[in-house]
Structures are given as C-alpha cells and as structure tokens.
Design a protein around this motif. Structure first.
Motif, PDB file in Angstrom:
ATOM      1  N   ILE B 199       0.735  -1.042  -0.125  1.00  0.00           N
ATOM      2  CA  ILE B 199       0.016  -0.001   0.029  1.00  0.00           C
ATOM      3  C   ILE B 199       0.742   1.270   0.276  1.00  0.00           C
ATOM      4  O   ILE B 199       1.596   1.379   0.908  1.00  0.00           O
ATOM      5  N   ASP B 200       0.620   2.050  -1.098  1.00  0.00           N
ATOM      6  CA  ASP B 200       1.266   3.425  -0.994  1.00  0.00           C
ATOM      7  C   ASP B 200       0.170   4.323  -0.319  1.00  0.00           C
ATOM      8  O   ASP B 200      -0.596   4.705  -1.036  1.00  0.00           O
ATOM      9  N   LEU B 201       0.344   4.706   0.747  1.00  0.00           N
ATOM     10  CA  LEU B 201      -0.476   5.656   1.304  1.00  0.00           C
ATOM     11  C   LEU B 201      -0.065   7.158   1.442  1.00  0.00           C
ATOM     12  O   LEU B 201       0.765   7.473   2.133  1.00  0.00           O
ATOM     13  N   GLY B 202      -0.466   7.785   0.114  1.00  0.00           N
ATOM     14  CA  GLY B 202       0.129   8.944   0.106  1.00  0.00           C
ATOM     15  C   GLY B 202      -0.940  10.042   0.370  1.00  0.00           C
ATOM     16  O   GLY B 202      -2.357   9.600   1.059  1.00  0.00           O
ATOM     17  N   THR B 203      -0.245  11.370   0.618  1.00  0.00           N
ATOM     18  CA  THR B 203      -1.280  12.160   1.278  1.00  0.00           C
ATOM     19  C   THR B 203      -2.523  12.498   0.276  1.00  0.00           C
ATOM     20  O   THR B 203      -3.638  12.569   0.862  1.00  0.00           O
ATOM     21  N   THR B 204      -2.390  12.475  -0.995  1.00  0.00           N
ATOM     22  CA  THR B 204      -3.353  12.868  -1.950  1.00  0.00           C
ATOM     23  C   THR B 204      -4.091  11.416  -2.644  1.00  0.00           C
ATOM     24  O   THR B 204      -5.061  11.056  -2.556  1.00  0.00           O
ATOM     25  N   PHE B 231     -10.482  17.070   4.584  1.00  0.00           N
ATOM     26  CA  PHE B 231      -9.843  17.663   5.733  1.00  0.00           C
ATOM     27  C   PHE B 231      -8.641  18.546   5.586  1.00  0.00           C
ATOM     28  O   PHE B 231      -8.334  19.390   6.225  1.00  0.00           O
ATOM     29  N   GLY B 232      -8.450  18.669   4.223  1.00  0.00           N
ATOM     30  CA  GLY B 232      -7.294  19.451   3.928  1.00  0.00           C
ATOM     31  C   GLY B 232      -6.422  18.592   2.667  1.00  0.00           C
ATOM     32  O   GLY B 232      -6.335  17.723   2.565  1.00  0.00           O
ATOM     33  N   ALA B 233      -5.938  19.506   1.989  1.00  0.00           N
ATOM     34  CA  ALA B 233      -5.015  19.086   0.898  1.00  0.00           C
ATOM     35  C   ALA B 233      -3.650  18.627   1.168  1.00  0.00           C
ATOM     36  O   ALA B 233      -3.237  17.477   0.671  1.00  0.00           O
ATOM     37  N   ASP B 234      -2.914  19.353   2.113  1.00  0.00           N
ATOM     38  CA  ASP B 234      -1.572  18.871   2.494  1.00  0.00           C
ATOM     39  C   ASP B 234      -1.701  18.241   4.008  1.00  0.00           C
ATOM     40  O   ASP B 234      -2.573  18.403   4.731  1.00  0.00           O
ATOM     41  N   VAL B 235      -0.281  17.760   4.216  1.00  0.00           N
ATOM     42  CA  VAL B 235      -0.125  17.062   5.667  1.00  0.00           C
ATOM     43  C   VAL B 235      -0.266  18.177   6.694  1.00  0.00           C
ATOM     44  O   VAL B 235      -1.179  17.777   7.671  1.00  0.00           O
ATOM     45  N   ILE B 236       0.191  19.533   6.469  1.00  0.00           N
ATOM     46  CA  ILE B 236      -0.357  20.334   7.528  1.00  0.00           C
ATOM     47  C   ILE B 236      -1.581  20.587   8.008  1.00  0.00           C
ATOM     48  O   ILE B 236      -2.095  20.761   9.019  1.00  0.00           O
ATOM     49  N   SER B 237      -2.268  20.912   6.710  1.00  0.00           N
ATOM     50  CA  SER B 237      -4.016  20.984   7.053  1.00  0.00           C
ATOM     51  C   SER B 237      -4.505  19.906   7.609  1.00  0.00           C
ATOM     52  O   SER B 237      -5.410  19.993   8.543  1.00  0.00           O
ATOM     53  N   ILE B 239      -2.976  17.917   9.887  1.00  0.00           N
ATOM     54  CA  ILE B 239      -2.572  17.792  11.433  1.00  0.00           C
ATOM     55  C   ILE B 239      -3.396  18.753  12.026  1.00  0.00           C
ATOM     56  O   ILE B 239      -3.873  18.515  13.203  1.00  0.00           O
ATOM     57  N   ALA B 240      -3.376  20.091  11.220  1.00  0.00           N
ATOM     58  CA  ALA B 240      -4.118  21.130  11.885  1.00  0.00           C
ATOM     59  C   ALA B 240      -5.762  20.794  12.151  1.00  0.00           C
ATOM     60  O   ALA B 240      -6.127  21.281  13.270  1.00  0.00           O
ATOM     61  N   ALA B 241      -6.105  20.009  11.393  1.00  0.00           N
ATOM     62  CA  ALA B 241      -7.468  19.773  11.609  1.00  0.00           C
ATOM     63  C   ALA B 241      -7.526  18.602  12.906  1.00  0.00           C
ATOM     64  O   ALA B 241      -8.813  18.791  13.473  1.00  0.00           O
ATOM     65  N   ALA B 242      -6.554  17.609  13.204  1.00  0.00           N
ATOM     66  CA  ALA B 242      -6.740  16.727  14.285  1.00  0.00           C
ATOM     67  C   ALA B 242      -6.120  17.414  15.435  1.00  0.00           C
ATOM     68  O   ALA B 242      -6.408  16.852  16.414  1.00  0.00           O
ATOM     69  N   TYR B 243      -5.346  18.521  15.427  1.00  0.00           N
ATOM     70  CA  TYR B 243      -4.918  19.340  16.230  1.00  0.00           C
ATOM     71  C   TYR B 243      -5.555  19.781  17.361  1.00  0.00           C
ATOM     72  O   TYR B 243      -6.845  20.385  17.128  1.00  0.00           O
ATOM     73  N   GLY B 244      -5.665  19.454  18.648  1.00  0.00           N
ATOM     74  CA  GLY B 244      -6.231  20.046  19.824  1.00  0.00           C
ATOM     75  C   GLY B 244      -7.563  19.172  19.935  1.00  0.00           C
ATOM     76  O   GLY B 244      -8.190  19.194  20.864  1.00  0.00           O
ATOM     77  N   ASP B 245      -8.180  18.416  18.890  1.00  0.00           N
ATOM     78  CA  ASP B 245      -9.186  17.653  19.170  1.00  0.00           C
ATOM     79  C   ASP B 245      -8.879  16.086  18.478  1.00  0.00           C
ATOM     80  O   ASP B 245      -9.425  15.496  17.596  1.00  0.00           O
ATOM     81  N   PRO B 246      -7.851  15.314  18.845  1.00  0.00           N
ATOM     82  CA  PRO B 246      -7.524  14.250  18.497  1.00  0.00           C
ATOM     83  C   PRO B 246      -8.438  13.198  18.709  1.00  0.00           C
ATOM     84  O   PRO B 246      -8.765  12.323  17.855  1.00  0.00           O
ATOM     85  N   GLU B 247      -9.367  13.146  19.721  1.00  0.00           N
ATOM     86  CA  GLU B 247     -10.362  12.098  20.064  1.00  0.00           C
ATOM     87  C   GLU B 247     -11.345  12.153  18.791  1.00  0.00           C
ATOM     88  O   GLU B 247     -11.585  11.095  18.184  1.00  0.00           O
ATOM     89  N   ARG B 248     -11.826  13.382  18.450  1.00  0.00           N
ATOM     90  CA  ARG B 248     -12.922  13.404  17.539  1.00  0.00           C
ATOM     91  C   ARG B 248     -12.250  13.321  15.984  1.00  0.00           C
ATOM     92  O   ARG B 248     -12.612  12.568  15.157  1.00  0.00           O
ATOM     93  N   THR B 249     -11.580  14.552  15.686  1.00  0.00           N
ATOM     94  CA  THR B 249     -11.173  14.723  14.299  1.00  0.00           C
ATOM     95  C   THR B 249     -10.051  13.786  14.108  1.00  0.00           C
ATOM     96  O   THR B 249     -10.153  13.303  12.929  1.00  0.00           O
ATOM     97  N   GLY B 250      -8.932  13.359  14.954  1.00  0.00           N
ATOM     98  CA  GLY B 250      -8.221  12.093  14.916  1.00  0.00           C
ATOM     99  C   GLY B 250      -8.978  10.912  14.321  1.00  0.00           C
ATOM    100  O   GLY B 250      -8.575  10.336  13.491  1.00  0.00           O
ATOM    101  N   ALA B 251     -10.110  10.471  15.031  1.00  0.00           N
ATOM    102  CA  ALA B 251     -10.698   9.379  15.055  1.00  0.00           C
ATOM    103  C   ALA B 251     -11.277   9.485  13.301  1.00  0.00           C
ATOM    104  O   ALA B 251     -11.228   8.496  12.642  1.00  0.00           O
TER     105      ALA B 251
END
Lengths: 591, 591
Positions: B199-204, B231-237, B239-251
């Motif tokens: 599996i190639d798990l690319g950002t896109t 949730f965002g086109a690149d890695v940073i966005s 991470i930003a989406a999951a940041y601070g709310d790892p429980e919900r957005t991370g999941a």
C-alpha cells in the motif's frame, strides 16, 4: 599481550581482550553486575572503582550520575569502560545483582534480582532541536533492544503519555518488559513503585503474593479457595464440566478463577496500599488444566486420548486479556507446562529447588490435588502425575479442611486420648492434611485400624474430640491418595532401575510444609523410609517458583528449556500399575 | 583437511568445515537457497543433488518428500546434509530463492522472494501417544524459533482450530509471521493461498496492490483519493484538523483513510476472487503524518516545535487493530519513518531503488505532496522535506487532476495550437502533473509567460482546449512547488559541498513515472540539468518499496537500520532558505 584484570574484593585475576568492556569481562567471569538498562550507560547501576589502570574522562552521563550520587571520582560505569591495559577494579556491593532467598525454610536457595519489569526515568529533552528522535524512541532507547508493543491501542495511549508535558523539564518513566517491549510511559519518576504478583494457582487453593521488584521482598500474601471448586473438586471433574460446552462452562470456569484471584489481589492492594497500576506483572504457576481454564482455552482435548494440551510454553500475555486487576498493559507469565498432566506448578517447583543443577538422583513430590512426581537420575528427568485427589487438602474428608486457622495440623495419642494442635491455636474447625496423616498413622500404631484400613471400633468412627472424627470412607480416601503417590514413586524408580537407597534426596512440596510428621508419613507408606537428612520439606514450591520466575528473567529461559526436556511417564497404563496400586493400599512403611 | 565443496552449475569450489550443513555453507557463500521453514527439514524446498560425495540414507521426512514429488534418489535437503568429505552438489533452480523484479521500468532491481508470512501444512499425528506435544507446539514447531502470539483471544481461536479434526489424518496449515509468531492454524492444505497487500498511502493518492506471496506476482492494483483530502489538501492542514481535538477529528481522519483503503481492498478481492482471509499482511508506505493518522496516534506533537513524531520503527501490528479488512489475525507493517517530516514512503522508496548499496553520489526526489529529497554522498545520506504541496498531483490547480484516465499527461505547442494526449486516450477531463509541466515549459519557451511566471495574454489565461486552461494562480502554484524542490536540492548539495556535476545520478520518483518530459522539467527549473543517462524515473517508488518489504523480510531489517542512520536537514530554518527560495521562483534551467 592481553591485559590482566584483577578484581577486588577477592583478588581474582583474569585475562581480558583489549577493548572488551568491563561489564562483559566480569559477566563472563561469573561476577553478576546490575546491568539494569542493558549496558546503555543510562541507569548508573554498574559503577565500579578503577583502583589501578587508565581512568578516562567521565562521559556526560557518568559525570551527572557521579555528581548526583556524590560518588568518588575514580568510579566508572562497567558497561562503558573498555579495558586497554592491566587494570584493578573494586566491585562495590551496591553494583552487584542482589541475591534473594527463594525459601524461608527447608532448603537454602537464592536467586539474583533481575525481574522482567524494569522502570527507568528520564527527562524529556527541551525543544529547539531541529529534528528530535521520536517520542516513543526516547522511551524505548533507555533499554537495550527494546521495541514498541504490537497493540495499536497501547501505542495510542503511550503516545499520549510520552509527549511533552507542560513543564519541559519534567521527568517521565519508561516501563519495559523482558528487555524487549515498552509497556508504558508514566508521568514523573515512578521507579520506586514497581510490584509484581507471584500466584500459585492450585486446583483447590490459590495463593497470591505481592512482591516489591526493587527489593525482592514479599510485601503481602493472601490465600483462598479456587472459585472453580463448585464445578468439581479435582482437575478431571473441572475438565468434564467444561467439556462439550467450552463457550458457556469454559467461560464460567474462567470467570470463577479470575474473580477469586481479583478478590485476593484487591485485598492485597488495599492492605498494602499498593495501587494495582503499579503492578505490571503476574507470574502464574498452575497445572496444565488450570492454566488452560484461566486463559479460557478449550480443555476438551485434555479429556480424551491422546490428551493434547493446547500449549506448553507461552510468551507473557497482556494482563488485560486475562482479566486480572493489575495494570492492564502489564503482562501475565504462565510457568511452562511440561506435559498435559504435569504443568507449570511443577516446572515452577523445580525452578524453586533448582533441581536441574543438583548433582545426583532425586525425587520431587508435589502433594497437591494431583500428586505429581519428578525423578531425576543423573542429568535426566522424568515426570508423572498421580490421581491422588484432594484428600490431603481436606477435600472429600468428612471433617477435612485446608491448612487455615482452626485446622488440626498435628495430632498425638496420649493415654488413649487425642491431643491436637490447631493452626494459629484457633478453636478446632476441621482437620488438614498433616493432621489426617497423624491420626491415621497413630490409629494404625495403636491398633484402632488394621493395615488394610478397616476401623475396628464398632462405631466405625475415630473420634478426635471437638466434634471432629474420621469415618471409614475418610480412611479409604487417605489410603487411595497415599497409594497413588507411593505407586507413582515406585514405578518411576523401577522404570529407571533405581531403588530408594540410590536416592540422594527427596523433596516434598505442598501445603504440608514443616508440619508433616515424617515418621507418620512413612508409617502409612505415603513416603518411603529414607535417612531424615535426605528428606527436604520445601512447602509451597510452586509459589516459591512463581516468585523466582517473577524476580529473575533468565530463570524463565532455563525453566522453559527444562520443561521441554523432561520426559513423561503415563502411570495408569498397563497391568503393572493395577498390581502395584492394590498392594500400595496397605498402610505400611516401605523402602 | 577441510572438505572441498564444489557447486554446480558454475563450478565454484569452497572450503567447508566438517560437520557444517550444506545450507549454512551455501548461504555463507552467497547462494540463496529457499530455506522456507527455517532449516527444520519440513518444507522440502531446499533439495539439492549430491553429484559426488556421501549420500546418507534419506530421513523419514526426506523419503516422504522425495516420493511425493518423484524426485531423483540422490537429492537431499541442504538444511540437514552435513558435509563430511569432498562433495559436489548441483543446485536445482527450484530450490533457489526466486528473484522478483522491483520495477517494471526505469531501473533494474530485483529482490529474493522471502515474505514475512509463510504457510506450511502438516498432518496431525494419530492418537495413541502417551503424552503428545501440545497442539499449538505442533504448529509452531513447523518453523524455526516460532512462538505463540501474545493475544489470548488469538490463542483461544487457534487452540480451537489446531485440535484434532473428526478425521485424524486431515491436514492443517500453520501460518507464521516473521519466522517468529504463529498467526493461525487453518483447516486443510491452504499453502497455495497466501496473499499480501502493498500500500502506497499518499497524502493525496492511495494505491493498493494485491500480491501472491508464493510467486511474488502482482495480481491486481487499485488506486483512489485519500479520503482525508476533505479535511485538507496537504499534511499540515490534516494535522491542523486533528490538532487539539485528537479524539474526534483524529478518529474521523483515521476512519476516512481506513474506509478508503477498505473500499480498494474489497474491490481488489472481488475482482481477483481472493478471499480477504487469505491476506495475512499489508505493508504500508506513507509519510510520518499519514502513518500516525492511519493508526490513530496523536499528531499534535507533529504540529509544534520541536516536531516530535510518536514512533520511528514499529513492529508489525495486528491487522484487526487497524481496521483493514484483511485476515484480522494478520499483521500490518509500517515502513519506518526517518524523521518527523521524512516518513516511511521515503524509506520504502530508498529500499526500492536500493540506494544504500549504490556506490557514488546520488539524489533521490519523491515528487509527491511533500517533495522529499535524499542526498547520498559516499556512504552517508541526509534527507529533507520541502513544502512542495500537491500542485503536481493536480490539487490546487483550477483544472488539475490526478494521473487517471482522461488526464492530460503530455502537451505540445504546434503552430500556436496545443496538442495534448490524455491517459487511456479518454476524453480530456483535466490536467495532471506532467501535463502541467509541459504546458508551463512550452508557454515559457514560446513567450506566453515570463520567466517570473506572469501570463502575458490579456485574459491572464492559457487556454488548452476542451475547456481546459491555466490561470495566473495556477502558474504561481507550479512556480512555488518547483521552487520548493529546487531549493531543497540546492541546499542539500551546498550543505554537503557538492554540485550537480558531482552527482552520479538523480532518481525521480512520484506518479510522473515515464511520462515526465525531462527537457520541460529542467526548463522550468524543477530538476537540474544533468546528463540524460544519469536521470532515472522510477515511478511510484513508495509502492515498489512497500512491495519489496512485503516480499522480502530481511529488507525490512535493512530498511529500519537505514532509517535510523539518515540525517535530517530542516530547510525552512535560517535566511539562506528565504533567499534561495525567492531566487528559485524564476522559471529557468539550472545546474
């Protein structure tokens, strides 16, 4: 020329290879240093004094450790010191692996304190690094060759724990198992709180000890009845209960024993003030069927020929999988099974007495519900299990009971009257194994029962007083149990062309401990007549073995290798057994 | 005198030590035999012909295997044959580890077929034994040094599977992972069905290949968009989406990518007729953030300095913990992360091209969403990641798209008109990365845009036809992406005091594959000017690397060691970067 290393105190001189570390040379020469962090220079436990020879500049870690502990400046970590020239070192006692006694009576045997669960604290590095190592690498790299756990859930929790706390300098503590797996990262320095459980999982009795893994000291002990007894008194009846309905009855049997253990663990933690979260390991010594039922493994194959067990050696399993109320990310290690009917209680017992390393011929007897016997002839061992049943644990006896307060554990016949002693001098509530043996032996000696076990009193009852007595059925149970053990010993000896006279010793394990009156035990034929100095009562060897396996990781490897090597003799096969067994029913001494 | 071993075909002669096994001697001499069961004499894959020398009586296993396969009588298993005298052996090709090509184009590289998941079938022994080995020992003993799994639930299921079936002779199949852990016991001989996923798990983009682990052949491939893109086109966005709310957005992020992968896996299984239960392993190559999000690990530490990752190297995790729809008792192996911003996609890519073993100076560029660059100078490697963004994957471009059917992948300007080609010659739907580069380079060449990227047409639009066009913002995105890569290469080279002229080669990985027009790529400054023979387009190196890691277990060890050794350069630090970057925005060739 090879440099010479002289070791103080003692003055042993050994030849070393240039460039070898002191730790490696000392280990190879049998000096067991405390190499807690696996030679990583991080725990600071292996400091030695360089009395003569090159003293290189201390490393950063060494300097910090020397200052913090105010140690003399000539001390260096043995794991980092490379021998370049003739050297004289002094080994401070605090840098050596401490030795713990395995038994408090019976025999002398000690083991080094090298538990599977280790903790090491460290401070998270301050930010500002351009690309720091991974958080969990920081934790696992404290130990040699550690890896991260396989469970993703454990990883998730740990990744949260290991991350930068609000105050950058705060310490965290890495917890590792078997030098191999990172179990947890705890906030703060928790190295002082590291506990383990040694569990004797008997068919009838279960005993739990809580042990301080930093000192090796037993902090508390609790015992109780195996909650499975309501499904049947012996192993066979438990298996029969689970047989055919592994889903329901198997689960009920598992729950019964786990709940019982948890009650003991809760009581221990409450009494000692130790939090269950500080307990990262339990070692369980139990027979094969108990092991299987504890884990919820199917036991139907144990019930029918050819009596397949599911496993012999198991890697430590996650505590949360077992339901034991310790740290859920801890591990439970099951002492290895030798064969389907010779289990981890015996491999643990053999570890406790260190039978493998004793030169000569020995018999080891564990008088639990099964009555397992191991014969060691030279370097070889064979094992057998007898169907002794739980009579010596007081089960199946009218007024029988476990060796608990109030149990008659010693009996004497004076001027025709019984004089008894009870455990803890409590009011008599029943008779335990050693009391039963005393009563039967003395009844025989004073002609109250015949050598064939018949009660001569017309009442068919032997009254002890305090409402306690033995009836004919009770005598029969004891006869059967003693005969099973006697037949086992005789057949194992005969099979290896040995006699009792060829033995260098007999180890007797079981709840009897010191209380067993050897004269009475030999009078009824339970044990052979042998020089008293060759008879060793070691008490609960399974529990002592569980503790030894808890405190010393290398002993597990030895125990597993040993378990794989021991042969098995199936006693119940063939006519010999029938003949021997019927003869053995007579209450009489033998050798 | 040492016995001489002569090896046919080829006639190599080597000195052996008396008593050594043929397998060991051949391995040491670089002849890679298929030692599937780990030298246990059970799999029968290492038969060699003893042309001259002692031919001992075949063992029971050998005799059975020889008869079943109708092999010549002079064949013996190399793992069991001990060299006692001068010997001549012939190595049949079917006993050698088969080699599989890693790439179908670009460069030549092959690896031996030695997957982590192995299957071996055996018949349960008949009853009648007095004390048989444990059931799960029977299974794990088929392989060298295997142990039982730690999961009690897995043990329970397996204990049920491994037990005596109704017909005593029926075969069962043991499934093992990494020569170490018994994963399952299957009814019947299932050795023919053993599949894995690369599996190639690319950002896109995500790509899943299903591979036959018996032959190494790729059976099918599916590609799709990473479900996290919403949730965002690149890695940073992300991470930003999951940041601070790892429980919900991370999941939610985890679910998004796992669901997407499962759709591809389902489609693959349906199309190929392979049951998901026959898939015991997936290897994932993804960047550090993708790995973390896939496992549901917190990513907040990846978002703030000093950018801690949670892990670098992970042991294979249970498939059921990840949610991937393969055999739940299988494993998922994550290619090791090098650093927080250089992940497993790059370590896998380096494995695919085998950079470590290539003598000389090389640059490896992976033109995915991040644009990672690795510079190898002599034996040392350093890595950096650029913020290239997903422009070359068609994201952030008005009419951009992935390299899927209908994407313009090649463009030419003839007599003032655009002539394009689409993937699969389908109706044009958008422009993918290589098409974008062609259009920008040719627009520059023909004066439609300035070297600073300004569109000269008063419409501020470059029309391609079929409703496709680039606007000023699109050109800017491509300029930024190309400048990020160019700056990265220049700074890495400068930091190691190298110039483009010192390079022995540049490996370009990414979805571009063969389609990239090198003249156009160098014209806009994305790649430096270098001898065409030194430029290697290797396509999806992450995917090829995941496959290499899936097919060859020893490559994992090498890859993990390599990942730990690679240094990291943080590009965005300091003024140099600003200056270089601004200069690099010019669309012009460089070297």
């Amino acid at each position: 020329m090879s440099p010479i290393l002289k070791i103080l105190p003692g003055g042993t001189a050994i030849e070393a290879r240039r460039g070898e570390t002191l730790a490696d040379v000392l280990e190879a020469a049998g000096f067991h240093l405390s190499l807690y962090c696996g030679r990583r220079g991080l725990c600071g436990k292996c400091f030695v004094e360089i009395v003569r020879g090159p003293v290189p500049e201390p490393t950063g870690e060494e300097r910090a450790l020397l200052q913090r502990r105010e140690l003399p400046q000539r001390r260096r970590l043995a794991c980092g010191y490379r021998i370049e020239a003739d050297t004289v070192v002094r080994l401070p006692s605090e840098s050596m692996l401490p030795e713990m006694p395995v038994f408090t009576h019976g025999i002398t045997r000690s083991i080094g304190l090298a538990p599977a669960v280790k903790k090491i604290s460290y401070a998270l590095s301050k930010p500002g690094l351009s690309s720091p190592p991974a958080l969990l690498d920081l934790a696992k790299d404290r130990f040699h060759e550690a890896r991260l756990p396989e469970s993703v859930e454990a990883l998730r929790r740990m990744a949260g724990e290991a991350r930068l706390p609000d105050h950058q300098d705060r310490e965290v503590t890495a917890v590792i198992h078997s030098n191999r797996v990172l179990l947890a990262v705890e906030k703060g320095d928790t190295t002082g709180r590291n506990y383990g459980l040694a569990i004797d999982l008997g068919t009838t009795t279960v005993v739990v000890e809580i042990v301080d893994l930093n000192s090796g000291a037993v902090i508390g002990t609790e015992a109780g009845i195996n909650g499975q007894t309501r499904f049947g008194a012996d192993v066979i009846s438990r298996i029969a209960a689970a047989y055919g309905d592994p889903e329901r009855t198997g689960a009920a049997l598992r729950t019964a024993v786990v709940d019982g253990l948890n009650q003991l663990i809760d009581a221990l933690c409450q009494r000692t003030g130790i939090r269950p979260d500080s307990v990262y390991e339990a070692v369980i010594a139990g027979n094969t069927a108990m092991n299987h039922l504890f884990l919820g493994l199917p036991v139907d194959t144990l019930a029918v020929a050819p009596y397949y067990a599911a496993f012999s050696i198991l890697p430590p399993v996650p505590a949360e999988d077992t339901g034991l109320r310790v740290n859920p990310r801890g591990r439970v290690y099951i002492a290895p099974n030798i064969k389907s009917y010779v289990g981890g209680d015996i491999s643990a017992g053999l570890t406790a007495i260190d039978l493998e390393r004793r030169p000569g011929n020995f018999v080891f007897i564990d008088l639990g519900t099964n009555g397992e016997i191991v014969l060691k002839k030279g370097a070889k061992m064979v094992a057998a299990s007898t169907a002794a049943g739980p009579a010596f644990e007081g089960m199946t006896i009218s007024r029988g009971m476990l060796a608990l307060p109030g149990a008659v554990f010693r009996a004497n016949l004076k001027d025709g009257s019984w004089v008894v002693r009870t455990i803890a001098d409590a009011p008599a509530r029943g008779i335990c194994g050693t009391g039963l043996i005393d009563i039967v032996a003395l009844s025989l000696k004073h002609g109250r029962i015949t050598p064939r076990g018949r009660i001569l009193d017309p009442d068919k009852k032997i009254g002890i007083g305090d409402g306690l007595f033995l009836v004919q059925k009770d005598i029969r149970e004891i006869q059967l149990a003693a005969a099973a053990v006697k037949t086992g010993i005789r057949m194992l000896l005969a099979g290896r062309r040995l006699t009792v006279a060829d033995l260098d010793g007999i180890f007797v394990a079981g709840a009897f401990g010191n209380y067993l009156n050897i004269r009475n035990a030999t009078a009824i034929g339970l044990l052979p007549r042998i020089d008293r100095a060759k008879m060793f009562f070691v008490g609960n060897a399974s529990l002592a073995g569980a503790r030894a396996l808890l405190l010393n990781l290398p002993e597990r490897v030895r125990c597993e290798r040993l378990a794989g090597k021991i042969g098995h003799v199936s006693l119940a096969m063939g006519e010999d057994f029938q003949k021997e067994f019927i003869e053995a029913l007579n209450l009489e001494a033998w050798n």
